[in-house]
Motif scaffolding. Structure first.
Motif, PDB file in Angstrom:
ATOM      1  N   ALA A   2      15.134   7.647   9.926  1.00 13.07           N
ATOM      2  CA  ALA A   2      13.871   8.132   9.363  1.00 13.07           C
ATOM      3  C   ALA A   2      12.702   7.654  10.227  1.00 13.07           C
ATOM      4  O   ALA A   2      12.679   6.512  10.684  1.00 13.07           O
ATOM      5  N   ALA A   3      11.754   8.539  10.459  1.00 13.63           N
ATOM      6  CA  ALA A   3      10.579   8.219  11.272  1.00 13.63           C
ATOM      7  C   ALA A   3       9.635   7.301  10.488  1.00 13.63           C
ATOM      8  O   ALA A   3       9.692   7.252   9.254  1.00 13.63           O
ATOM      9  N   PRO A   4       8.745   6.586  11.168  1.00 12.58           N
ATOM     10  CA  PRO A   4       7.731   5.791  10.469  1.00 12.58           C
ATOM     11  C   PRO A   4       6.873   6.690   9.569  1.00 12.58           C
ATOM     12  O   PRO A   4       6.672   7.865   9.878  1.00 12.58           O
ATOM     13  N   LEU A   5       6.388   6.121   8.465  1.00 13.28           N
ATOM     14  CA  LEU A   5       5.557   6.860   7.518  1.00 13.28           C
ATOM     15  C   LEU A   5       4.206   6.191   7.375  1.00 13.28           C
ATOM     16  O   LEU A   5       4.108   4.966   7.314  1.00 13.28           O
ATOM     17  N   SER A   6       3.168   7.007   7.277  1.00 12.94           N
ATOM     18  CA  SER A   6       1.833   6.511   6.965  1.00 12.94           C
ATOM     19  C   SER A   6       1.595   6.767   5.480  1.00 12.94           C
ATOM     20  O   SER A   6       1.664   7.913   5.024  1.00 12.94           O
ATOM     21  N   VAL A   7       1.339   5.700   4.729  1.00  6.62           N
ATOM     22  CA  VAL A   7       1.211   5.796   3.273  1.00  6.62           C
ATOM     23  C   VAL A   7      -0.017   5.014   2.824  1.00  6.62           C
ATOM     24  O   VAL A   7      -0.293   3.931   3.347  1.00  6.62           O
ATOM     25  N   GLU A   8      -0.753   5.572   1.855  1.00 10.97           N
ATOM     26  CA  GLU A   8      -1.855   4.834   1.254  1.00 10.97           C
ATOM     27  C   GLU A   8      -1.336   4.146  -0.005  1.00 10.97           C
ATOM     28  O   GLU A   8      -0.767   4.794  -0.878  1.00 10.97           O
ATOM     29  N   VAL A   9      -1.519   2.836  -0.061  1.00  9.60           N
ATOM     30  CA  VAL A   9      -1.110   2.045  -1.220  1.00  9.60           C
ATOM     31  C   VAL A   9      -2.382   1.479  -1.834  1.00  9.60           C
ATOM     32  O   VAL A   9      -3.187   0.854  -1.139  1.00  9.60           O
ATOM     33  N   GLU A  10      -2.559   1.715  -3.137  1.00 10.57           N
ATOM     34  CA  GLU A  10      -3.787   1.286  -3.808  1.00 10.57           C
ATOM     35  C   GLU A  10      -3.439   0.521  -5.079  1.00 10.57           C
ATOM     36  O   GLU A  10      -2.458   0.828  -5.756  1.00 10.57           O
ATOM     37  N   PHE A  11      -4.261  -0.470  -5.392  1.00 10.52           N
ATOM     38  CA  PHE A  11      -4.071  -1.299  -6.580  1.00 10.52           C
ATOM     39  C   PHE A  11      -5.345  -1.272  -7.411  1.00 10.52           C
ATOM     40  O   PHE A  11      -6.446  -1.331  -6.868  1.00 10.52           O
ATOM     41  N   GLY A  12      -5.204  -1.189  -8.737  1.00  9.29           N
ATOM     42  CA  GLY A  12      -6.365  -1.164  -9.615  1.00  9.29           C
ATOM     43  C   GLY A  12      -6.085  -1.848 -10.940  1.00  9.29           C
ATOM     44  O   GLY A  12      -4.989  -2.315 -11.209  1.00  9.29           O
ATOM     45  N   GLY A  13      -7.108  -1.889 -11.784  1.00  8.33           N
ATOM     46  CA  GLY A  13      -6.977  -2.482 -13.106  1.00  8.33           C
ATOM     47  C   GLY A  13      -6.774  -3.979 -13.094  1.00  8.33           C
ATOM     48  O   GLY A  13      -6.282  -4.553 -14.059  1.00  8.33           O
ATOM     49  N   GLY A  14      -7.120  -4.624 -11.986  1.00  9.73           N
ATOM     50  CA  GLY A  14      -6.929  -6.065 -11.853  1.00  9.73           C
ATOM     51  C   GLY A  14      -5.757  -6.424 -10.957  1.00  9.73           C
ATOM     52  O   GLY A  14      -5.669  -7.552 -10.477  1.00  9.73           O
ATOM     53  N   ALA A  15      -4.834  -5.486 -10.718  1.00 17.44           N
ATOM     54  CA  ALA A  15      -3.685  -5.761  -9.847  1.00 17.44           C
ATOM     55  C   ALA A  15      -4.133  -6.137  -8.439  1.00 17.44           C
ATOM     56  O   ALA A  15      -3.466  -6.908  -7.748  1.00 17.44           O
ATOM     57  N   GLU A  16      -5.304  -5.621  -8.023  1.00 16.11           N
ATOM     58  CA  GLU A  16      -5.792  -5.913  -6.669  1.00 16.11           C
ATOM     59  C   GLU A  16      -6.039  -7.408  -6.448  1.00 16.11           C
ATOM     60  O   GLU A  16      -6.041  -7.888  -5.319  1.00 16.11           O
ATOM     61  N   LEU A  17      -6.228  -8.170  -7.536  1.00 24.92           N
ATOM     62  CA  LEU A  17      -6.468  -9.607  -7.408  1.00 24.92           C
ATOM     63  C   LEU A  17      -5.255 -10.329  -6.825  1.00 24.92           C
ATOM     64  O   LEU A  17      -5.390 -11.398  -6.239  1.00 24.92           O
ATOM     65  N   LEU A  18      -4.067  -9.742  -6.966  1.00 21.59           N
ATOM     66  CA  LEU A  18      -2.852 -10.326  -6.395  1.00 21.59           C
ATOM     67  C   LEU A  18      -2.724 -10.025  -4.905  1.00 21.59           C
ATOM     68  O   LEU A  18      -1.839 -10.545  -4.229  1.00 21.59           O
ATOM     69  N   PHE A  19      -3.628  -9.174  -4.401  1.00 21.80           N
ATOM     70  CA  PHE A  19      -3.587  -8.721  -3.005  1.00 21.80           C
ATOM     71  C   PHE A  19      -4.902  -9.057  -2.305  1.00 21.80           C
ATOM     72  O   PHE A  19      -5.476  -8.232  -1.603  1.00 21.80           O
ATOM     73  N   ASP A  20      -5.392 -10.278  -2.544  1.00 16.92           N
ATOM     74  CA  ASP A  20      -6.654 -10.764  -1.959  1.00 16.92           C
ATOM     75  C   ASP A  20      -7.843  -9.897  -2.329  1.00 16.92           C
ATOM     76  O   ASP A  20      -8.808  -9.800  -1.579  1.00 16.92           O
ATOM     77  N   GLY A  21      -7.784  -9.208  -3.468  1.00 17.96           N
ATOM     78  CA  GLY A  21      -8.902  -8.399  -3.934  1.00 17.96           C
ATOM     79  C   GLY A  21      -9.063  -7.081  -3.187  1.00 17.96           C
ATOM     80  O   GLY A  21     -10.029  -6.364  -3.411  1.00 17.96           O
ATOM     81  N   LEU A  29       4.819   2.370   7.456  1.00 19.25           N
ATOM     82  CA  LEU A  29       6.148   1.834   7.181  1.00 19.25           C
ATOM     83  C   LEU A  29       7.031   2.135   8.390  1.00 19.25           C
ATOM     84  O   LEU A  29       7.066   3.268   8.861  1.00 19.25           O
ATOM     85  N   PRO A  30       7.739   1.137   8.899  1.00 20.19           N
ATOM     86  CA  PRO A  30       8.532   1.347  10.114  1.00 20.19           C
ATOM     87  C   PRO A  30       9.700   2.304   9.886  1.00 20.19           C
ATOM     88  O   PRO A  30      10.185   2.458   8.768  1.00 20.19           O
ATOM     89  N   GLY A  31      10.139   2.937  10.963  1.00 21.04           N
ATOM     90  CA  GLY A  31      11.319   3.782  10.886  1.00 21.04           C
ATOM     91  C   GLY A  31      12.525   2.938  10.506  1.00 21.04           C
ATOM     92  O   GLY A  31      12.616   1.764  10.865  1.00 21.04           O
ATOM     93  N   GLN A  32      13.435   3.512   9.746  1.00 24.06           N
ATOM     94  CA  GLN A  32      14.643   2.792   9.339  1.00 24.06           C
ATOM     95  C   GLN A  32      15.768   3.803   9.147  1.00 24.06           C
ATOM     96  O   GLN A  32      15.541   5.002   9.150  1.00 24.06           O
ATOM     97  N   GLU A  33      16.980   3.303   8.977  1.00 22.64           N
ATOM     98  CA  GLU A  33      18.156   4.163   8.855  1.00 22.64           C
ATOM     99  C   GLU A  33      18.052   5.118   7.667  1.00 22.64           C
ATOM    100  O   GLU A  33      18.315   6.296   7.788  1.00 22.64           O
ATOM    101  N   GLU A  34      17.700   4.579   6.503  1.00 20.13           N
ATOM    102  CA  GLU A  34      17.627   5.393   5.284  1.00 20.13           C
ATOM    103  C   GLU A  34      16.183   5.780   5.004  1.00 20.13           C
ATOM    104  O   GLU A  34      15.258   5.069   5.384  1.00 20.13           O
ATOM    105  N   PRO A  35      15.968   6.903   4.304  1.00 21.08           N
ATOM    106  CA  PRO A  35      14.594   7.294   3.946  1.00 21.08           C
ATOM    107  C   PRO A  35      13.930   6.225   3.070  1.00 21.08           C
ATOM    108  O   PRO A  35      14.598   5.529   2.312  1.00 21.08           O
ATOM    109  N   TRP A  36      12.625   6.120   3.202  1.00 22.11           N
ATOM    110  CA  TRP A  36      11.857   5.193   2.366  1.00 22.11           C
ATOM    111  C   TRP A  36      11.783   5.734   0.946  1.00 22.11           C
ATOM    112  O   TRP A  36      11.455   6.905   0.733  1.00 22.11           O
ATOM    113  N   ASP A  37      12.062   4.883  -0.031  1.00 23.51           N
ATOM    114  CA  ASP A  37      11.842   5.233  -1.431  1.00 23.51           C
ATOM    115  C   ASP A  37      10.964   4.150  -2.054  1.00 23.51           C
ATOM    116  O   ASP A  37      10.601   3.174  -1.391  1.00 23.51           O
TER     117      ASP A  37
END
Length: 101
Positions: A2-21, A29-37
């Motif tokens: 599987a080729a590398p994937l460009s993905v937007e990951v977003e956190f809200g409702g306070g979850a962002e506080l666990l990710f340095d705000g 996401l790097p290429g890997q043998e199996e598709p990303w899920d």
């Protein structure tokens, strides 16, 4: 392989506080043998983005109860939850519904 994937990951409702705000993360996401899920994405998030208290975000191999997951603005329950195969330029939003009182 599987080729590398460009993905937007977003956190809200306070979850962002666990990710340095930081709410929005544009990740490649790097290429890997199996598709990303979503299951693989959660492992990647825990290793690369999560900064503190993983027990407030991850439970087992999924998100903990009380965290809503939207993939391209659709409820992940309609898309196969952990088995949803990510596509290039997907948007994954995690919203915490757990609030102190």
């Amino acid at each position: 392989m599987a080729a590398p994937l460009s993905v937007e990951v977003e956190f809200g409702g306070g979850a962002e506080l666990l990710f340095d705000g930081v709410k929005k993360h544009q990740v490649t996401l790097p290429g890997q043998e199996e598709p990303w899920d979503i299951r693989n994405l959660l492992v990647w998030i825990k290793t690369n983005l999560l900064k503190e208290r993983p027990e407030l975000f991850i439970q087992g191999d999924s998100v903990r109860p009380g965290i809503l997951v939207l993939i391209n603005d659709a409820d992940w329950e309609l898309l196969g939850e952990l088995d949803y195969q990510l596509q290039d330029r997907d948007s994954v939003l995690f919203i915490s519904t757990l609030h102190g009182g």
